[in-house]
Design a protein around this motif. Structure first.
Motif, PDB file in Angstrom:
ATOM      1  N   GLY A 150       0.752  -1.249   0.000  1.00 50.39           N
ATOM      2  CA  GLY A 150       0.000   0.000   0.000  1.00 50.39           C
ATOM      3  C   GLY A 150       0.781   1.297   0.000  1.00 50.39           C
ATOM      4  N   ASP A 151       2.093   1.259  -0.229  1.00 49.46           N
ATOM      5  CA  ASP A 151       2.889   2.491  -0.173  1.00 49.46           C
ATOM      6  C   ASP A 151       2.403   3.553  -1.152  1.00 49.46           C
ATOM      7  OD1 ASP A 151       4.504   1.784   1.897  1.00 49.46           O
ATOM      8  OD2 ASP A 151       6.296   1.405   0.702  1.00 49.46           O
ATOM      9  N   PHE A 152       2.072   3.141  -2.375  1.00 46.50           N
ATOM     10  CA  PHE A 152       1.639   4.089  -3.411  1.00 46.50           C
ATOM     11  C   PHE A 152       0.289   4.706  -3.018  1.00 46.50           C
ATOM     12  CE2 PHE A 152       1.681   4.518  -8.353  1.00 46.50           C
ATOM     13  CZ  PHE A 152       2.296   5.740  -8.245  1.00 46.50           C
ATOM     14  N   ALA A 153      -0.617   3.865  -2.538  1.00 49.67           N
ATOM     15  CA  ALA A 153      -1.941   4.347  -2.125  1.00 49.67           C
ATOM     16  C   ALA A 153      -1.829   5.306  -0.945  1.00 49.67           C
ATOM     17  CB  ALA A 153      -2.832   3.161  -1.766  1.00 49.67           C
ATOM     18  N   ILE A 154      -0.980   4.974   0.014  1.00 45.78           N
ATOM     19  CA  ILE A 154      -0.794   5.822   1.198  1.00 45.78           C
ATOM     20  C   ILE A 154      -0.219   7.178   0.805  1.00 45.78           C
ATOM     21  CG2 ILE A 154       0.573   6.083   3.311  1.00 45.78           C
ATOM     22  CD1 ILE A 154       0.230   3.008   3.668  1.00 45.78           C
ATOM     23  N   SER A 162      -2.231 -10.851  -3.378  1.00 45.59           N
ATOM     24  CA  SER A 162      -1.611 -11.379  -2.156  1.00 45.59           C
ATOM     25  C   SER A 162      -2.237 -10.785  -0.901  1.00 45.59           C
ATOM     26  CB  SER A 162      -0.101 -11.093  -2.153  1.00 45.59           C
ATOM     27  OG  SER A 162       0.456 -11.342  -0.878  1.00 45.59           O
ATOM     28  N   GLU A 163      -2.924 -11.620  -0.138  1.00 39.05           N
ATOM     29  CA  GLU A 163      -3.491 -11.170   1.131  1.00 39.05           C
ATOM     30  C   GLU A 163      -2.379 -10.850   2.132  1.00 39.05           C
ATOM     31  OE1 GLU A 163      -6.235 -10.233   2.153  1.00 39.05           O
ATOM     32  OE2 GLU A 163      -7.860 -11.147   1.014  1.00 39.05           O
ATOM     33  N   GLY A 164      -1.271 -11.598   2.050  1.00 38.13           N
ATOM     34  CA  GLY A 164      -0.154 -11.340   2.951  1.00 38.13           C
ATOM     35  C   GLY A 164       0.378  -9.930   2.814  1.00 38.13           C
ATOM     36  N   MET A 165       0.512  -9.467   1.579  1.00 40.89           N
ATOM     37  CA  MET A 165       0.983  -8.098   1.343  1.00 40.89           C
ATOM     38  C   MET A 165      -0.049  -7.076   1.813  1.00 40.89           C
ATOM     39  SD  MET A 165       4.045  -8.172  -0.192  1.00 40.89           S
ATOM     40  CE  MET A 165       4.297  -6.890  -1.421  1.00 40.89           C
ATOM     41  N   MET A 166      -1.316  -7.325   1.500  1.00 42.65           N
ATOM     42  CA  MET A 166      -2.356  -6.363   1.875  1.00 42.65           C
ATOM     43  C   MET A 166      -2.572  -6.312   3.381  1.00 42.65           C
ATOM     44  SD  MET A 166      -5.235  -6.454  -1.154  1.00 42.65           S
ATOM     45  CE  MET A 166      -5.582  -8.222  -1.023  1.00 42.65           C
ATOM     46  N   ASP A 167      -2.335  -7.411   4.083  1.00 46.66           N
ATOM     47  CA  ASP A 167      -2.440  -7.388   5.538  1.00 46.66           C
ATOM     48  C   ASP A 167      -1.441  -6.384   6.129  1.00 46.66           C
ATOM     49  OD1 ASP A 167      -4.498  -9.182   5.726  1.00 46.66           O
ATOM     50  OD2 ASP A 167      -3.225 -10.922   6.126  1.00 46.66           O
ATOM     51  N   ILE A 168      -0.231  -6.366   5.567  1.00 54.75           N
ATOM     52  CA  ILE A 168       0.758  -5.362   5.989  1.00 54.75           C
ATOM     53  C   ILE A 168       0.247  -3.964   5.655  1.00 54.75           C
ATOM     54  CG2 ILE A 168       3.128  -4.536   5.720  1.00 54.75           C
ATOM     55  CD1 ILE A 168       3.045  -7.268   6.995  1.00 54.75           C
ATOM     56  N   GLY A 169      -0.321  -3.819   4.471  1.00 52.42           N
ATOM     57  CA  GLY A 169      -0.868  -2.537   4.048  1.00 52.42           C
ATOM     58  C   GLY A 169      -1.982  -2.046   4.957  1.00 52.42           C
ATOM     59  N   ARG A 170      -2.870  -2.945   5.350  1.00 58.48           N
ATOM     60  CA  ARG A 170      -3.973  -2.566   6.235  1.00 58.48           C
ATOM     61  C   ARG A 170      -3.448  -2.049   7.577  1.00 58.48           C
ATOM     62  NH1 ARG A 170      -6.023  -7.594   3.951  1.00 58.48           N
ATOM     63  NH2 ARG A 170      -7.709  -7.118   2.464  1.00 58.48           N
ATOM     64  N   GLN A 171      -2.419  -2.700   8.093  1.00 60.81           N
ATOM     65  CA  GLN A 171      -1.824  -2.256   9.360  1.00 60.81           C
ATOM     66  C   GLN A 171      -1.240  -0.849   9.222  1.00 60.81           C
ATOM     67  OE1 GLN A 171       1.008  -5.247  10.728  1.00 60.81           O
ATOM     68  NE2 GLN A 171      -0.374  -6.893  10.081  1.00 60.81           N
ATOM     69  N   LYS A 172      -0.575  -0.588   8.081  1.00 62.48           N
ATOM     70  CA  LYS A 172       0.022   0.728   7.852  1.00 62.48           C
ATOM     71  C   LYS A 172      -1.050   1.811   7.709  1.00 62.48           C
ATOM     72  CE  LYS A 172       3.231   0.419   4.584  1.00 62.48           C
ATOM     73  NZ  LYS A 172       3.930  -0.161   3.408  1.00 62.48           N
ATOM     74  N   VAL A 173      -2.121   1.474   6.991  1.00 69.80           N
ATOM     75  CA  VAL A 173      -3.222   2.425   6.791  1.00 69.80           C
ATOM     76  C   VAL A 173      -3.890   2.754   8.122  1.00 69.80           C
ATOM     77  CG1 VAL A 173      -5.556   2.634   5.830  1.00 69.80           C
ATOM     78  CG2 VAL A 173      -3.659   1.888   4.369  1.00 69.80           C
ATOM     79  N   LYS A 188      -2.551   2.547  11.109  1.00 73.75           N
ATOM     80  CA  LYS A 188      -1.601   3.301  11.924  1.00 73.75           C
ATOM     81  C   LYS A 188      -1.575   4.772  11.528  1.00 73.75           C
ATOM     82  CE  LYS A 188       3.233   3.234  13.445  1.00 73.75           C
ATOM     83  NZ  LYS A 188       4.552   2.530  13.314  1.00 73.75           N
ATOM     84  N   LYS A 189      -1.767   5.047  10.233  1.00 73.86           N
ATOM     85  CA  LYS A 189      -1.721   6.422   9.741  1.00 73.86           C
ATOM     86  C   LYS A 189      -3.098   7.086   9.749  1.00 73.86           C
ATOM     87  CE  LYS A 189       2.339   5.512   6.863  1.00 73.86           C
ATOM     88  NZ  LYS A 189       3.245   6.427   7.583  1.00 73.86           N
ATOM     89  N   GLY A 190      -4.122   6.360  10.185  1.00 74.37           N
ATOM     90  CA  GLY A 190      -5.459   6.932  10.277  1.00 74.37           C
ATOM     91  C   GLY A 190      -6.090   7.239   8.934  1.00 74.37           C
ATOM     92  N   LEU A 191      -5.840   6.387   7.945  1.00 74.03           N
ATOM     93  CA  LEU A 191      -6.342   6.643   6.589  1.00 74.03           C
ATOM     94  C   LEU A 191      -7.437   5.664   6.171  1.00 74.03           C
ATOM     95  CD1 LEU A 191      -2.891   7.281   4.830  1.00 74.03           C
ATOM     96  CD2 LEU A 191      -4.600   9.003   5.449  1.00 74.03           C
ATOM     97  N   GLU A 192      -8.064   4.994   7.153  1.00 72.40           N
ATOM     98  CA  GLU A 192      -9.077   3.983   6.827  1.00 72.40           C
ATOM     99  C   GLU A 192     -10.276   4.567   6.090  1.00 72.40           C
ATOM    100  OE1 GLU A 192      -7.892   4.669   9.943  1.00 72.40           O
ATOM    101  OE2 GLU A 192      -8.054   2.894  11.231  1.00 72.40           O
ATOM    102  N   ASP A 193     -10.538   5.861   6.283  1.00 74.70           N
ATOM    103  CA  ASP A 193     -11.677   6.483   5.605  1.00 74.70           C
ATOM    104  C   ASP A 193     -11.388   6.761   4.135  1.00 74.70           C
ATOM    105  OD1 ASP A 193      -9.769   8.368   6.406  1.00 74.70           O
ATOM    106  OD2 ASP A 193     -11.216  10.019   6.336  1.00 74.70           O
ATOM    107  N   ILE A 194     -10.123   6.672   3.748  1.00 71.58           N
ATOM    108  CA  ILE A 194      -9.739   6.941   2.360  1.00 71.58           C
ATOM    109  C   ILE A 194      -9.345   5.669   1.618  1.00 71.58           C
ATOM    110  CG2 ILE A 194      -8.094   8.161   0.861  1.00 71.58           C
ATOM    111  CD1 ILE A 194      -7.836  10.296   2.981  1.00 71.58           C
ATOM    112  N   ILE A 195      -8.580   4.798   2.271  1.00 67.82           N
ATOM    113  CA  ILE A 195      -8.008   3.621   1.603  1.00 67.82           C
ATOM    114  C   ILE A 195      -8.651   2.328   2.103  1.00 67.82           C
ATOM    115  CG2 ILE A 195      -5.896   2.310   1.150  1.00 67.82           C
ATOM    116  CD1 ILE A 195      -4.317   4.880   1.749  1.00 67.82           C
TER     117      ILE A 195
END
Length: 254
Positions: free
Chosen positions: A70-74, A101-112, A114-121
Motif C-alpha cells: 500500500g505504499d503508493f496508495a498511502i 496477495s493477502e499477505g501483502m495487503m495485511d501489511i498494508g492494512r496495518q500501515k493504513v 496506523k496512519k489513520g487513513l481507513e476512511d480513504i483507503i
C-alpha cells in the motif's frame, strides 16, 4: 506472449499468478525493508514523482493495482488533499488497493490503520487480469512495480482501461533496465549480485529476487511499452525515464 509472462518464481509448471501470490505472501514481512534498502530509498522519490503527476489530475476515485503493502496508495492519500490554495483538491478522495496477495495487503492494512487513513483507503483481493469492478468506475488507475508480474500483460492493461472513466488517467511506475553506459553495465552487475543475494538473505526466499531481476530484464519498456498501451486502447501515452532509466514512469489516458 511477452517474455516476462513466461518467467515464473518457482517452477515452469503451474499458473504464474498462483506462484506470484505465493511468492508475495512469503516475502510480505520483509518486503518494505528490502524495497527501500535495495533501492537506497530512491523508490520513495519515484513514487513522489508519479503522485505529482496524479495530483495535477485531481482524481476523486483511484484504483491502485498490484498495491502490495500500500505504499503508493498511502502516498496518494497524503499528497492529494485539500490545501489553502486549492480546497477542492482531493475532496472526498477514495482509493482502493487491489492485489492478489493477502499477505501483502495485511501489511498494508496495518500501515493504513496506523496512519489513520481507513476512511480513504480500502483493500480488495483481486486478480488484476480479471478485475471485479464495473467499467468506468475510477478517475485514475495507478500501479507501482507490479505489472511485470501479470500473467497476461495486455489483459491486465485492458482491465485497467476498462475500469477507467472516459478521460481517466493511467499512472504506472515500473523497474526497467538503463539504456546508457555506464549505468546499464553497473545496474546489470548490481541486479545479478547484490540484489538476489541480499534479497535471499533477508527474505529467506531463494527464488523471489532472482525472479525480480529476470522480469526486469525481460519486460518491454520505453517506446515498446507505448505501443502496447496504444494497442489496448490508451491515448496520449508518454513515458519518462527516472534515475538513469532504473525506473520508468508511464502516463496514459482513456
Amino acid at each position: 506472449m511477452y517474455k516476462q509472462e513466461t518467467i515464473k518464481p518457482y517452477s515452469q509448471h503451474g499458473e504464474k499468478s498462483q506462484q506470484v501470490e505465493t511468492m508475495f505472501d512469503n516475502i510480505a514481512p520483509t518486503y518494505d525493508t528490502l524495497n527501500h534498502r535495495l533501492s537506497w530509498d530512491i523508490d520513495k522519490t519515484w513514487r513522489k514523482r508519479a503522485i505529482k503527476e496524479l495530483r495535477h489530475f485531481n482524481p476523486k476515485t483511484i484504483l491502485d493495482v498490484a498495491t502490495g503493502t500500500g505504499d503508493f496508495a498511502i502516498l496518494a492519500a497524503k499528497k492529494i488533499r485539500p490545501t489553502h490554495d486549492n480546497p477542492l483538491l482531493g475532496k472526498d478522495l477514495r482509493i482502493i488497493g487491489a492485489d492478489i496477495s493477502e499477505g501483502m495487503m495485511d501489511i498494508g492494512r496495518q500501515k493504513v490503520q496506523k496512519k489513520g487513513l481507513e476512511d480513504i483507503i480500502t483493500f480488495a483481493k483481486e486478480d488484476c487480469c480479471n478485475l471485479s469492478f464495473e467499467e468506468n468506475s475510477f478517475d485514475a488507475v495507478m500501479a507501482s512495480f507490479g505489472i511485470r508480474n501479470f500473467q497476461n500483460l495486455e489483459k491486465g492493461l485492458s482491465e485497467m482501461l476498462r475500469v477507467l472513466k472516459p478521460g481517466g488517467m493511467l499512472c504506472i511506475l515500473e523497474l526497467t533496465t538503463p539504456v546508457s553506459f555506464p549505468m546499464k553495465q553497473l545496474f546489470r552487475i548490481y541486479s545479478h549480485t547484490v540484489l538476489p543475494i541480499y534479497g535471499k538473505l533477508i527474505s529467506k526466499d531463494t527464488s523471489a529476487y532472482s525472479y525480480l531481476t529476470k522480469t526486469i530484464e525481460a519486460f518491454p519498456q520505453g517506446e515498446t511499452m507505448m505501443e502496447i498501451l496504444k494497442g489496448v486502447g490508451f491515448k496520449e501515452t508518454t513515458f519518462k525515464r527516472l534515475t538513469f532509466g532504473i525506473c520508468t514512469l508511464y502516463i496514459a489516458y482513456k
